[in-house]
Design a protein around this motif. Structure first.
Motif, short mmCIF file in Angstrom:
data_model
loop_
_atom_site.label_atom_id
_atom_site.label_comp_id
_atom_site.label_asym_id
_atom_site.label_seq_id
_atom_site.Cartn_x
_atom_site.Cartn_y
_atom_site.Cartn_z
N THR A 77 0.85 -1.19 0.00
CA THR A 77 0.00 0.00 0.00
C THR A 77 0.88 1.24 0.00
O THR A 77 2.10 1.14 0.12
CB THR A 77 -0.96 0.02 1.21
OG1 THR A 77 -1.91 1.06 1.03
CG2 THR A 77 -0.22 0.22 2.51
N ARG A 78 0.27 2.39 -0.14
CA ARG A 78 0.98 3.67 -0.07
C ARG A 78 0.27 4.55 0.95
O ARG A 78 -0.95 4.61 0.97
CB ARG A 78 1.01 4.35 -1.43
CG ARG A 78 1.75 3.56 -2.50
CD ARG A 78 1.94 4.34 -3.76
NE ARG A 78 2.94 5.38 -3.63
CZ ARG A 78 4.26 5.20 -3.74
NH1 ARG A 78 4.73 4.00 -3.94
NH2 ARG A 78 5.08 6.21 -3.63
N VAL A 79 1.05 5.23 1.77
CA VAL A 79 0.51 6.13 2.78
C VAL A 79 0.81 7.55 2.35
O VAL A 79 1.97 7.93 2.17
CB VAL A 79 1.15 5.86 4.16
CG1 VAL A 79 0.61 6.83 5.20
CG2 VAL A 79 0.92 4.44 4.58
N SER A 80 -0.24 8.33 2.14
CA SER A 80 -0.05 9.74 1.78
C SER A 80 0.35 10.52 3.01
O SER A 80 -0.12 10.26 4.11
CB SER A 80 -1.34 10.32 1.21
OG SER A 80 -1.67 9.68 0.00
N LEU A 81 1.23 11.49 2.81
CA LEU A 81 1.64 12.34 3.92
C LEU A 81 0.48 13.22 4.35
O LEU A 81 -0.31 13.68 3.52
CB LEU A 81 2.84 13.19 3.52
CG LEU A 81 4.11 12.42 3.20
CD1 LEU A 81 5.21 13.39 2.77
CD2 LEU A 81 4.57 11.62 4.39
N PRO A 82 0.34 13.48 5.65
CA PRO A 82 -0.77 14.31 6.13
C PRO A 82 -0.70 15.74 5.58
O PRO A 82 0.39 16.29 5.40
CB PRO A 82 -0.58 14.32 7.64
CG PRO A 82 0.30 13.16 7.94
CD PRO A 82 1.13 12.94 6.74
N PHE A 83 -1.84 16.31 5.33
CA PHE A 83 -2.02 17.70 4.90
C PHE A 83 -1.45 17.99 3.51
O PHE A 83 -1.28 19.15 3.16
CB PHE A 83 -1.41 18.68 5.92
CG PHE A 83 -1.85 18.43 7.33
CD1 PHE A 83 -3.19 18.43 7.66
CD2 PHE A 83 -0.92 18.17 8.32
CE1 PHE A 83 -3.60 18.19 8.97
CE2 PHE A 83 -1.32 17.93 9.62
CZ PHE A 83 -2.66 17.94 9.94
N VAL A 84 -1.15 16.96 2.72
CA VAL A 84 -0.69 17.19 1.34
C VAL A 84 -1.94 17.18 0.46
O VAL A 84 -2.67 16.19 0.42
CB VAL A 84 0.31 16.11 0.88
CG1 VAL A 84 0.68 16.30 -0.57
CG2 VAL A 84 1.55 16.14 1.76
N PRO A 85 -2.20 18.26 -0.26
CA PRO A 85 -3.44 18.34 -1.05
C PRO A 85 -3.37 17.45 -2.29
O PRO A 85 -2.30 17.21 -2.84
CB PRO A 85 -3.51 19.82 -1.44
CG PRO A 85 -2.10 20.27 -1.44
CD PRO A 85 -1.41 19.48 -0.37
N PRO A 86 -4.54 16.97 -2.74
CA PRO A 86 -4.56 16.13 -3.94
C PRO A 86 -4.54 16.95 -5.23
O PRO A 86 -5.22 16.62 -6.20
CB PRO A 86 -5.86 15.35 -3.78
CG PRO A 86 -6.74 16.25 -3.00
CD PRO A 86 -5.84 17.02 -2.08
N GLY A 117 -1.69 15.68 -8.37
CA GLY A 117 -1.14 14.39 -7.96
C GLY A 117 -0.08 14.48 -6.88
O GLY A 117 0.71 13.56 -6.71
N LEU A 118 -0.07 15.58 -6.14
CA LEU A 118 0.92 15.74 -5.07
C LEU A 118 0.76 14.68 -3.98
O LEU A 118 1.74 14.24 -3.40
CB LEU A 118 0.83 17.14 -4.46
CG LEU A 118 1.34 18.29 -5.30
CD1 LEU A 118 1.09 19.61 -4.58
CD2 LEU A 118 2.81 18.12 -5.61
N ASP A 119 -0.49 14.30 -3.69
CA ASP A 119 -0.70 13.30 -2.65
C ASP A 119 -0.12 11.94 -3.05
O ASP A 119 0.34 11.18 -2.21
CB ASP A 119 -2.19 13.17 -2.31
CG ASP A 119 -3.03 12.81 -3.51
OD1 ASP A 119 -2.63 13.12 -4.66
OD2 ASP A 119 -4.12 12.24 -3.32
N LYS A 120 -0.12 11.63 -4.34
CA LYS A 120 0.48 10.37 -4.81
C LYS A 120 2.00 10.46 -4.81
O LYS A 120 2.69 9.50 -4.46
CB LYS A 120 -0.02 10.04 -6.22
CG LYS A 120 -1.51 9.95 -6.34
CD LYS A 120 -2.01 8.62 -5.90
CE LYS A 120 -3.49 8.54 -6.21
NZ LYS A 120 -4.27 8.02 -5.16
N ALA A 121 2.53 11.62 -5.21
CA ALA A 121 3.99 11.78 -5.25
C ALA A 121 4.58 11.83 -3.85
O ALA A 121 5.68 11.33 -3.62
CB ALA A 121 4.34 13.05 -6.02
#
Length: 145
Positions: free
Chosen positions: A109-118, A121-125
């Protein structure tokens, strides 16, 4: 005349405290999110492998494995769309699962960093990949009863 420094220590302390406290709080929140997902991925791999190894036949192994995986993903609050599961058996030439084989379940799985907006595609990067694998020996008498 010299300017008085009375009262500036408190202001400097508050400023430096805030500058140091914000990154520390973000680090704690991020590590908590990663740890939660890491425990979930490990539990999903372990319990899914165990259920598949203890099932009576291929159909019940698939149904029970999917049910356990969905339950663990829900319990640990993981995003089901980001969870990927693969299963392999050792020895490699055998059908999977089969009597006497070792079932290896890998969950990623992948865990997105908190408070990174989608946005863009910033939340994926800005995400952290996690992977766990578990092995379970299948009985030599599997599928006979």
């Amino acid at each position: 005349m010299a300017k008085s420094d009375d009262g500036s220590a408190a202001l400097e302390f508050i400023t430096v405290g805030v500058i140091l406290l914000v990154p520390l709080a973000y680090l704690v929140i991020t590590l908590g999110a990663v740890q939660e997902s890491l425990l979930g991925v490990e539990a999903a791999a372990r319990h899914t492998a165990r259920v598949i190894g203890q099932a009576d036949d291929v159909e019940s192994a698939a149904v029970n494995g999917d049910a356990v995986l969905a339950s663990v993903v829900d319990q640990y609050g993981m995003d089901a769309e980001n969870v990927e599961v693969s299963m392999s058996c050792s020895p490699a030439g055998a059908a999977c699962p089969s009597a006497g084989a070792t079932v290896i379940v890998t969950v990623t799985t992948r865990v997105s960093l908190p408070f990174v907006p989608p946005i863009f595609g910033l939340d994926k990067a800005a995400s952290i990949p996690l992977e766990a694998a578990a092995a379970q020996k299948v009985s030599r008498l599997w599928g006979t009863g």
